[in-house]
Scaffold this motif. Structure first.
Motif, mmCIF file in Angstrom:
data_model
loop_
_atom_site.group_PDB
_atom_site.id
_atom_site.type_symbol
_atom_site.label_atom_id
_atom_site.label_comp_id
_atom_site.label_asym_id
_atom_site.label_seq_id
_atom_site.Cartn_x
_atom_site.Cartn_y
_atom_site.Cartn_z
ATOM 1 N N GLY A 145 0.820 -1.204 0.000
ATOM 2 C CA GLY A 145 0.000 0.000 0.000
ATOM 3 C C GLY A 145 0.860 1.263 0.000
ATOM 4 O O GLY A 145 2.088 1.200 -0.067
ATOM 5 N N THR A 146 0.168 2.389 0.089
ATOM 6 C CA THR A 146 0.855 3.673 -0.059
ATOM 7 C C THR A 146 1.859 3.964 1.071
ATOM 8 O O THR A 146 2.915 4.533 0.820
ATOM 9 N N SER A 147 1.539 3.560 2.313
ATOM 10 C CA SER A 147 2.496 3.792 3.398
ATOM 11 C C SER A 147 3.804 3.051 3.135
ATOM 12 O O SER A 147 4.889 3.566 3.404
ATOM 13 N N ASP A 148 3.675 1.837 2.616
ATOM 14 C CA ASP A 148 4.879 1.079 2.281
ATOM 15 C C ASP A 148 5.607 1.693 1.088
ATOM 16 O O ASP A 148 6.835 1.669 1.023
ATOM 17 N N VAL A 149 4.848 2.227 0.148
ATOM 18 C CA VAL A 149 5.479 2.919 -0.987
ATOM 19 C C VAL A 149 6.355 4.052 -0.451
ATOM 20 O O VAL A 149 7.504 4.229 -0.866
ATOM 21 N N GLU A 150 5.823 4.781 0.510
ATOM 22 C CA GLU A 150 6.592 5.888 1.099
ATOM 23 C C GLU A 150 7.849 5.353 1.794
ATOM 24 O O GLU A 150 8.937 5.932 1.658
ATOM 25 N N HIS A 151 7.686 4.236 2.491
ATOM 26 C CA HIS A 151 8.828 3.629 3.179
ATOM 27 C C HIS A 151 9.909 3.229 2.173
ATOM 28 O O HIS A 151 11.101 3.441 2.404
ATOM 29 N N VAL A 152 9.487 2.666 1.070
ATOM 30 C CA VAL A 152 10.458 2.238 0.058
ATOM 31 C C VAL A 152 11.091 3.458 -0.612
ATOM 32 O O VAL A 152 12.310 3.485 -0.842
#
Ligand code: SF4
Lengths: 466, 212
Positions: A145-152
């Motif tokens: 999801g988007t939170s993980d996209v930000e993390h990556v």
């Protein structure tokens, strides 16, 4: 754990940066694919926290979910804004972006492999569940999801607990006229939409080895419809032949070193999977869904099932709701269902082989009166190839619409969508309620079945055409 | 994010299995650039099609705990589903099972997803329908759900729980490990692909015709 590892475990281990007791692993991400529909909030987060994208050179962005497929001009103001934000974000962070209409643009899961950016042994992430597609190369690829996209974006890593391992072995020889889409639908009908939950599925068996890369991508793509985190296939000669010479594939000694490494990417003989499923394909026929999740499928020669006969009360209730939504009566032969719209495209079946299969059926025939057929290539490269091979002419000649690449009618986010209760034979991957339009009815099929259906105006297989 | 330890609230019963994220929020409603404005998309199709749909009942507007059937949140990775549930007012979803990506998304945003056995969820649903005012308490410290005189333990990913209990930012934590990340980067095979950013010039070229 013994010394013997499954392929999924090998891929995982080789990307672990940090491992603590009782903690998820910190995994390195080799390729991060980005698109306009799930990234803007992630870039916002990066900006708000005054962070930078750690590895723009390992990040690739495309415009696909929102773009129109009948025009280079994005007229819809909301789409324009989303695409505009992606353009600004990519420019700000030095990320390579394939824009709508540019020669390399297309659906994220078609473009990545096509330019050779997805290779065996890699970890591939994207803010999109169908990232499982890339497992076809023997890569560990999954959606977030988007939170993980930000993390990556910020760290090029992901904190995540190891997935379970699962083997799906296809036994027997695949009958003619049956393809990867049918394999996927038959498997999901057998194991259910949560049959693979929490697991990485490795696909094996002679029927899998015989598949082209395009077909392997179709199969791995739909792993997520079985609830799995990822699907993968060990790299072999077919994989290497596909990759050699592609823009981002290694060259010279890099190619040799890579190939040597890729050959080690196999499940060890004594490795143990957490779960093993066998699917016999020798009797397999073209599959089609009747309901509103991908496990609600039967052979095309079958009938709409009767909820009355279902033993699991929960399944029965779900089936009743599905039939109600789909406007179907139990016992109706699938072949009797009239179709309004046929959609050939998506990251499941928008590749050149899929278009070839559809064109072969359409050649010398016409789309039935009253049926609208959309052919949406998965990428500009697929489009160009199809034009060079004369497929576009076949589609146009048959009365189908030949479009520009994008997610199109796979999801109701851009201007291509079904109206009212229109019934669609679709080569995409999800038949959820409202997926292709608020009250739209979707039947998932292979490209060959889609084309035959367009000709007859009802669900049909190519074998039925005269 | 503020730390989360205990949540107590009234429940809403959604007696359905396989509620995929396309149902939670249709794609149409996902096209906003920020993290707000998604509540109006929450179960939008079901709310529109069925006046009797549970979220159309004004008496449950203050409920903060959603009870649902198996396989809640499967399908698309859209985090908008989580944002929509939270904006509507939900702090907890309890179900027998959840989609994997949905679970990650939820916990990253502080929406507690609690997995309980099917019979327990059934029991909670029946209790909620019999007594709509009844509260359910989810305790993240003890990993325990309680309602009236009963309680049940649940499991939750340890790392996610730790971050939630302290309100820590996962990215910040990982950035502290920059040295280890760099060490891994120095060991990556040299042949791996790298993308090169190019200036955003207009590179659009289309061959052939487009028919519609
Ligand atoms: S084609 Fe469909 S499934 Fe694939 S990325 Fe686009 S919207 Fe998702």
């Amino acid at each position: 754990m013994t010394g013997a590892l499954t392929l999924a475990e090998k891929l995982w281990e080789s990307h672990v940066i940090q491992r603590g007791e009782d903690q998820p692993d910190l995994l390195y991400v080799d390729l991060h694919l980005v698109h306009e529909a799930t990234s803007s909030q992630a870039f916002d987060g990066i900006r708000t926290a005054s962070r930078r994208v750690r590895r723009p050179d390992l990040t690739l962005a495309v415009e696909d979910h929102n773009v129109p497929t009948d025009s280079l001009t994005i007229r819809d103001p909301v789409s324009n804004m989303q695409v505009g934000m992606l353009r600004r974000n990519c420019a700000d962070h030095g990320i390579r972006l394939f824009q709508h209409g540019e020669p390399q643009q297309g659906i994220v899961h078609v473009v990545g492999p096509e330019i050779g950016a997805v290779q065996p042994g890699m970890t591939v992430l994207c803010g999109d569940s169908h990232t499982s597609t890339h497992g076809a190369f023997g890569a560990l690829a999954f959606g977030v999801g988007t939170s993980d996209v930000e993390h990556v974006l910020a760290t090029q890593t992901l904190e995540i607990s190891q997935f379970g391992t699962m083997l799906v072995e296809f036994v027997g020889e695949l009958p003619a006229g049956v393809g990867a889409k049918d394999l996927a639908l038959a498997m999901i009908a057998q194991i259910g939409t949560s049959g693979g939950q929490g697991h990485v599925i490795e696909y094996r068996g002679p029927a899998v080895s015989a598949l082209s890369m395009e077909a392997r991508m179709t199969l791995c793509n739909m792993s997520v419809e079985a609830g799995a985190r990822a699907g993968l296939i060990a790299p072999d000669e077919v994989t290497m032949a596909y990759l050699e010479g592609r823009e981002h594939a290694p060259v010279g000694s890099g190619w040799q070193d890579a190939v040597e490494y890729w050959k080690t990417l196999r499940t060890d003989e004594n490795a143990v999977f957490d779960r093993v499923v066998t699917v016999d394909v020798s009797e397999l026929a073209p599959f089609v869904t009747w309901g509103t999740n991908p496990s609600e499928a039967v052979p095309l020669s079958g009938v709409v099932p009767d909820p009355e006969t279902m033993t699991d009360p929960e399944r029965e209730a779900a089936a009743r709701r599905s039939l109600d939504y789909m406007g179907l009566a139990p016992g109706t032969p699938m072949r009797d269902l009239d179709i309004d719209v046929v959609f050939v495209g998506s990251c499941t079946n928008g590749r050149i082989q899929d278009l070839r299969a559809a064109a072969e059926v359409l050649r010398g025939r016409r789309v039935a009166a009253g049926v609208q057929m959309l052919v949406v290539p998965g990428s500009m490269a697929v489009r160009e190839q199809a034009e060079a091979e004369g497929l576009a002419e076949v589609f146009n000649g048959a009365g189908a619409q030949w479009r520009l690449p994008g997610c199109s009618m796979c999801l109701g986010m851009n201007s291509d969508r079904l109206r009212g209760n229109e019934r669609c034979a679709s080569t995409s991957n999800r038949n959820y309620q409202g997926r292709q339009g608020p009250t739209a009815r979707t039947h998932l099929v292979s490209p060959a079945v889609a084309a035959a259906t367009a000709v007859t105006g009802r669900l049909a297989s190519p074998a039925e055409l005269t | 994010m503020d730390p989360i330890t205990v949540h107590s609230g009234r429940t809403v019963v959604l007696r359905r299995s396989d509620v995929d994220t396309d149902q939670i929020i249709p794609a149409d409603y996902c096209r906003l650039p920020g993290r707000t404005g998604f509540a109006k998309g929450l179960f939008a199709r079901w709310r529109a099609a069925d006046p009797g749909f549970v979220l159309n009942d004004p008496s449950v507007l203050d409920a903060t705990v959603l009870l649902a059937g198996p396989r809640f949140g499967t399908g698309s990775s859209r985090e908008h589903a989580v944002w929509a549930l939270q904006e509507w007012g939900f702090s907890v979803v309890i179900a027998p099972s959840f989609g994997d990506i949905f679970t990650r998304n939820a916990l990253k945003n502080g929406l507690l997803v609690v997995r309980l056995p099917l019979d327990v969820v059934d029991e909670l649903m029946a209790a909620a329908e019999a007594d709509p005012g009844r509260k359910v308490t989810v305790d993240l410290v003890d990993c325990r759900v309680s309602s009236a005189s009963s309680s049940w333990d649940f499991e939750i990913e340890k790392r996610a729980r730790y971050l939630l209990l302290h309100g820590y930012d996962g990215i910040e934590m990982t950035l502290r490990d920059a040295a280890e990340v760099a060490a891994h980067e120095s060991r990556r095979p040299y042949w791996l692909p790298r993308m090169v950013g190019e200036p955003a010039a207009d590179r659009r070229v289309v061959t052939g015709s487009v028919s519609s």
